[in-house]
Design an enzyme around this catalytic site. Structure first.
Site, PDB file in Angstrom:
ATOM      1  N   TRP A  84      -2.189 122.670  73.251  1.00  0.00           N
ATOM      2  CA  TRP A  84      -2.336 121.813  74.417  1.00  0.00           C
ATOM      3  C   TRP A  84      -3.231 120.592  74.156  1.00  0.00           C
ATOM      4  O   TRP A  84      -3.493 119.830  75.066  1.00  0.00           O
ATOM      5  CB  TRP A  84      -2.930 122.617  75.573  1.00  0.00           C
ATOM      6  N   ASP A  85      -3.724 120.430  72.932  1.00  0.00           N
ATOM      7  CA  ASP A  85      -4.713 119.400  72.633  1.00  0.00           C
ATOM      8  C   ASP A  85      -5.984 119.644  73.442  1.00  0.00           C
ATOM      9  O   ASP A  85      -6.625 118.718  73.919  1.00  0.00           O
ATOM     10  CB  ASP A  85      -4.165 118.001  72.916  1.00  0.00           C
ATOM     11  N   PHE A  86      -6.359 120.909  73.553  1.00  0.00           N
ATOM     12  CA  PHE A  86      -7.596 121.290  74.232  1.00  0.00           C
ATOM     13  C   PHE A  86      -8.755 121.326  73.230  1.00  0.00           C
ATOM     14  O   PHE A  86      -9.559 122.259  73.225  1.00  0.00           O
ATOM     15  CB  PHE A  86      -7.436 122.656  74.913  1.00  0.00           C
ATOM     16  N   ASP A  87      -8.821 120.309  72.356  1.00  0.00           N
ATOM     17  CA  ASP A  87      -9.962 120.236  71.450  1.00  0.00           C
ATOM     18  C   ASP A  87     -11.241 120.026  72.256  1.00  0.00           C
ATOM     19  O   ASP A  87     -11.218 119.536  73.372  1.00  0.00           O
ATOM     20  CB  ASP A  87      -9.787 119.131  70.401  1.00  0.00           C
TER      21      ASP A  87
END
Length: 829
Positions: free
Chosen positions: A503-506
């Site tokens: 999810w690009d939850f960096d």
């Protein structure tokens, strides 16, 4: 009253036409929504409007009565669907209220056309009541209403002890703990309303909003009588703290095709200047050979020459400085680290190659714009530590996510942490590179000198939305807090906030280091990490173990061929979750019922299963989206009352995977649009979850400021932040300060006087809030918007406290500038 042939009949026809247009829109759209399993209200209301319009067109009073019944039923439905919350009710009822007002005014004319006695009094009285209600409702849009109100407005404010006042602002987050707290109280709740502009400086470097991504996100540093500012194009300007006059400037001559920004500088003073003992070892004179790479892609490309010589145009700042007792570290957009004499603005000759360390060394091929520095370097004792931004979603095997520490004096490499190969601790062996495509650290890091630990918030391995090609080590270190030893770079502990991140939850924000009172006279060293998914994690920063409860919960599973999925994800339940609820159809919003209907149709046409809705070949809704939740602005804290301040944005994303054969050549969406993800079977599309008018589809607020009690893990207060004064539907400025609460992007500042300063909104203001209750008690109009963090200091010469904000433009606005603005209290007469 007029007769059947009255010249005023055209008003009834005009009203009928308006009702028919709205009715047809609602009826046709409502019928489609019903086929998707959505609410039938819009279909029924559309039919009622059409029938009412026909009757009114024919001059029949029954048309007005039918609309009155439909309007009353709409009020009942709206309360049932949305509760008594203002903005959802406003969206559902205001348009219909205006129609009710018009119908009430027209009723005497209808009676006259029907040959009946037309009494104006009752109709006009009802119209007056409706007008008052509409005016009150519209007026309430300008009134800030807390989402969560404080139970106690009287939070104690501890005066700053004499001699304990803050002297300098030496780090991006003020300290390496990232607290953004200033022990200053000259500007306080009793006099903040008297703040005025003391001086304005111009950097001469306006970030251009031409699609290249240039943005001013800088928080200046202050040391003694100098203020240091860096620009989006990697220039540094030193200003006098009392009048803003330029003392010197330095141009690194850096270029990049996109993502130009500088959030902050690093600063170091020799111990001979400040008397501080070194807190980290100096570099070894040469790198030791590294073992064979632990993963197959570590040696995929040949390394660049093992030298620190710059491979980009020379900087222009005059000759180099032979000695640099005080030095600034500038991270550039073309991947260099430059040491600058803080007193003269000249490069430090003893650092790297005449002041420059080339960060592309050991990285392999680095295409322009694929690797650069955007966040502040971390000065930790005698080392300066840098990660780097790696371009998202272009391909697998992008530049490495390695984190490196360099000696602050010589620029020699002290250690390297390669997430894909723990055996590489310095330069890679000749002919090899650091591991390509690994998780990176693009945001700011924190440092605890007592524990000797550096805390790194990591991103995920590229590309973001397909993880079938990732390695075991990629999955181990992505989207995690990684604590490493400051002397060696060895990992002490890791805590992951998202497993196998799709999810690009960096982790976007600097970890907050805080000593949490234990209620027994002692304290516990904790780390607080905010995340894009709207969660807050509190860990023991010595061990990495959760202090606030974290549960691993089962999450929805996807079905994309070639992908794998984590069965569970960590949910922080001991700390508040902010703006990450699972959306329902009734959460949809719009400026009008028609706008809301279209959002409902879009919502029902997507798959949404909560925060961890897996991407698929079908259209799905991710909420919060990849911008957050919380982002790089991080948090500020009131340490005396254990209160942390968190700003967020609430923007959803519609996304779906695109089979490789359907991905056109040249796809290059940076934040939105189609991204190629070369090397995987798919591309991916991301689109903002917006109405046709360009307004977020879910109900307001779209951005808030929250105060969180770190002792109890509860929200003390939460308020919407930002108005539509400088934005609006279709990007047209509404020029009205409606208190909707807009997406926020930037850092806040907390002071010991009980004030919280913030400017990272979509309207052009610097605001001050009362930290006890979140009430806005002062604001100042800026010439353009700001994404920067406010900071403060007291002049060593005059003893005056200043509040500083850099204003280069809000993200959504094309209006840009190069302002550095200082506020202070007026001189006493």
């Amino acid at each position: 009253m007029p007769t059947t042939n009255s010249k005023w009949t055209w008003l009834l026809w005009l009203l009928s036409a308006l009702m028919v247009v709205i009715g047809l829109t609602l009826g046709i759209g409502g019928a489609y929504l019903a086929t998707l399993g959505g609410s039938v209200y819009f279909l029924l209301m559309g039919l009622a409007l059409i029938v009412s319009a026909v009757l009114i067109f024919k001059g029949k009073p029954s048309g007005a009565w039918l609309y009155a019944v439909a309007f009353v039923l709409s009020i009942i439905w709206a309360v049932w669907d949305a509760g008594f919350t203002f903005w959802p009710l406003f969206s559902r009822l205001f348009t219909f209220g205006v129609l009710a007002f018009l119908v009430a005014l027209a009723y005497p004319l209808l009676k006259a056309r029907a040959g009946l006695v037309a009494r104006k009094g009752p109709s006009f009285s009802l119209a007056a009541v409706l007008a008052v209600a509409l005016i009150a409702a519209f007026g309430n849009t300008f009134v800030p209403t807390p989402i969560i109100s404080a139970d106690n407005d009287q939070v104690p404010v501890k005066p700053v002890d004499k001699g304990a006042e803050q002297k300098n602002w030496e780090n991006w987050g003020n300290t390496t703990a990232g607290d953004r707290f200033a022990a200053l109280d000259q500007i306080n709740k009793t006099n903040v309303d008297k703040l005025q502009v003391a001086w304005i400086a111009h950097t001469g470097d306006i970030p251009q909003s031409n699609g290249s991504g240039a943005e001013d996100q800088n928080t200046p540093l202050q040391i003694g009588d100098k203020l240091f500012v860096c620009t989006a194009y990697s220039k540094v300007i030193a200003l006098n703290v009392d009048d803003g006059k330029k003392l010197w400037s330095y141009d690194s001559n850096s270029t990049a095709p996109n993502w130009q920004r500088c959030r902050g500088l690093g600063y170091y003073e020799n111990s001979s200047v400040n008397g501080a003992a070194p807190q980290a070892p100096a570099a070894q004179p040469a790198a030791t050979p590294a073992a064979e790479p632990a993963t197959p892609n570590a040696a995929s490309e040949a390394a660049a020459p093992a030298t620190n010589a710059p491979q980009t145009p020379a900087a222009t700042g005059g000759t180099v400085s032979a000695t640099c007792e005080r030095r600034l570290f500038l991270p550039t957009i073309d991947a260099r680290l430059i040491a600058i004499n803080a007193d003269t603005g000249k490069p430090c000759a003893d650092f790297g190659d005449n002041g420059v360390v080339d960060l592309k060394v050991g990285m392999g091929e680095v295409k322009p714009g694929y690797y650069q520095q955007t966040s502040t370097p971390l000065v930790a004792g005698n080392v300066v530590v840098v990660g780097g931004r790696v371009a998202d979603n272009f391909s697998t095997g992008e530049p490495p996510g390695v984190v490196r520490a360099f000696d602050v004096h010589t620029g020699a490499l002290v250690w390297a942490w390669d997430p894909g190969n723990p055996n590489i601790t310095k330069l890679p062996p000749e002919g090899q590179t650091y591991t390509r495509g690994t998780p990176n650290v693009w945001s700011a890091m924190s440092y605890d000198p007592k524990l000797g630990l550096i805390y790194m918030p990591t991103g995920n391995a590229t590309p973001d939305f397909f993880g079938g090609t990732r390695t075991e080590l990629d999955d181990k270190y992505s989207s995690s807090v990684v604590a490493v030893d400051v002397a060696t770079g060895k990992v002490r502990w890791t805590f992951q906030t998202t497993h196998h991140d799709l999810w690009d939850f960096d982790l976007p924000s600097q970890p907050l280091l805080y000593d949490l009172p234990d209620g027994k006279g002692g304290s516990m060293p904790v780390l607080v990490q905010t995340s894009k998914q709207g969660m807050i994690f509190m860990l023991n920063r010595e061990t990495g173990q959760p202090v606030a409860k974290v549960e691993n919960r089962e999450v929805p599973q996807g079905n994309v061929p070639g992908e794998r999925y984590s069965k569970t994800q960590p949910f922080s339940v001991g700390m508040p979750n902010i703006g990450n609820q699972t959306l329902k159809e009734s959460d949809m919003w719009g400026a009008t019922p028609m706008d809301q209907l279209l959002c409902r149709i879009e919502f029902k046409g997507m798959r949404h299963e909560g925060v961890y809705t897996p991407p698929g070949l079908d259209r799905s809704l991710q909420f919060p989206g990849s911008l957050g939740g919380m982002n790089w602005g991080s948090v500020s804290v009131d340490p005396n009352n254990a209160i942390m301040f968190v700003n967020d944005m609430r923007l959803g994303l519609a996304n779906y995977m695109v089979p490789r054969a359907q991905v056109p050549t040249g796809a290059s969406g940076i934040e939105m649009g189609l991204v190629p993800m070369d090397g995987t079977p798919y591309g991916a599309v991301r689109e903002r979850f917006l109405s046709p008018l360009g307004i977020p589809c879910q109900k307001p607020p779209f951005g808030t400021m929250s105060a969180v009690n770190l002792k109890t893990g509860k929200i003390v207060w939460q308020v919407p932040v930002g108005t539509v004064k400088d934005t609006g539907p279709l990007g047209i400025k509404m020029r009205m300060p409606m208190e909707v609460g807009m997406p926020t992007l930037g850092a806040s500042l907390s002071t010991q006087s009980g004030l919280l300063f913030f400017a990272g909104t979509q309207d052009f203001y610097l605001r001050a809030f009362d930290t006890a209750n979140g009430k806005e008690i002062w604001k100042s109009r800026l010439p353009v918007g700001s994404q920067s963090g406010p900071m403060t200091y007291v002049s060593p010469k005059t003893g005056k406290q200043y509040i500083i904000i850099s204003a280069g433009g809000a993200r959504q606005s094309a209006e840009r500038g190069d302002y550095v603005i200082a506020y202070a209290l007026p001189d006493e007469k």
